[in-house]
Design an enzyme around this catalytic site. Structure first.
Site: not given
Length: 302
Positions: A154-155, A158, A216
């Site tokens: 997820h990070e 970004h 997100e």
């Protein structure tokens, strides 16, 4: 010359066979193109070009180095020899090779992974590939390797989707737009420009919150995709947010938050599980039906 009926029939059969031979590869390709291989790759946001031309990767690298140095001075940087640091870096080594699917520039990033000794339930990846985990997210949620991989994916997403650059660009556009809209509204209504600027700034801020929630959601899906390709169970994403919900009571409502609600994220993950679970099964050399149920750890006592 007039063809006899048998000759015409033979000609028709031969023509059909030739057509089948010529077009069969095209048909197979067309059929394969319909099959979606994981989460669909979309172009990066065009808002990135309005970020002001700042070299985000270099600036972020300097900020990350400063953070690591400060943590080291405060004895908050977990040493390289720590098992948890080794664990994080081993998981990253499996995920990073799949990063270029989402951003080709990632092949030249200076990837770094560090662990900070802090109770915060947090992790991040700077533009350019500098990753930091806070020990609190690992211990308080009692994360499995699969759950760590989903967080890390997820990070990383970004950074890969250049969300920071896009947010900066959107912020610049929103600021310009609110000023123009405020001036126009003031002239039309014949009121103090300060009043209309307040209203338009609030509207712009609401739009930015929406943009952030969209980022997100995109990072959630791409993170699962990255984890699954690396051989980690994407179903861990659902369990992760169930754990987050258990320790995040009192969080602000979704429409006032830069993050979607936990239930919204879980719903989206479940909706796209049919796209990412086959990637995980493929990494294990089995069919989806042969996958065992996902097993997690219980949340650590608070």
């Amino acid at each position: 010359m007039i063809q006899t009926r048998p000759a015409l029939q033979r000609y028709a059969v031969m023509a059909s066979l030739c057509a089948a031979t010529i077009f069969s590869p095209l048909s197979a390709t067309a059929q394969q193109a319909v099959v979606q291989d994981g989460i669909k790759v979309r172009p990066l946001s065009t808002s990135r070009i309005f970020a002001g031309g700042t070299d985000f990767n270099q600036q972020s690298k300097l900020q990350y180095a400063q953070l690591v140095n400060e943590a080291k001075q405060k004895n908050a940087l977990v040493p390289d020899s720590d098992p948890q640091v080794k664990r994080l870096r081993a998981i990253a080594q499996r995920i990073i090779p799949f990063a270029t699917r989402w951003n080709e520039a990632a092949a030249n990033w200076d990837w770094q992974i560090n662990l900070l000794n802090s109770d915060q339930v947090n992790a991040f990846c700077m533009p350019g590939g500098q990753i930091a985990f806070y020990s609190g997210i690992i211990t308080k949620l009692n994360l499995t390797d699969d759950e760590v991989a989903v967080v890390m994916g997820h990070e990383i997403s970004h950074a890969l989707r250049e969300h920071s650059q896009a947010q900066a660009g959107k912020g610049n556009l929103a600021a310009i737009g609110s000023k123009l809209a405020g001036a126009g509204l003031s002239a039309w209504l014949g009121v103090d420009p300060n009043v209309t600027s307040t209203v338009t700034n609030m509207a712009a801020q609401g739009a930015m919150l929406k943009f952030s929630r969209d980022d997100e959601r995109e990072a959630d899906l791409i993170g699962m995709d990255l984890a699954a390709r690396a051989g980690f169970d994407p179903r861990a994403g659902v369990v992760l947010w169930q754990k987050m919900a258990a320790i995040s009571k009192g969080a602000p409502p979704e429409f006032l938050s830069t993050h979607p609600s936990g239930s919204d994220r879980i719903s989206q993950m479940n909706k796209h599980m049919t796209q990412v679970l086959p990637l995980y099964a493929r990494s294990k050399g089995v069919s989806v039906d042969a996958l065992p149920p996902y097993r997690s750890n219980t949340v650590a006592a608070r």
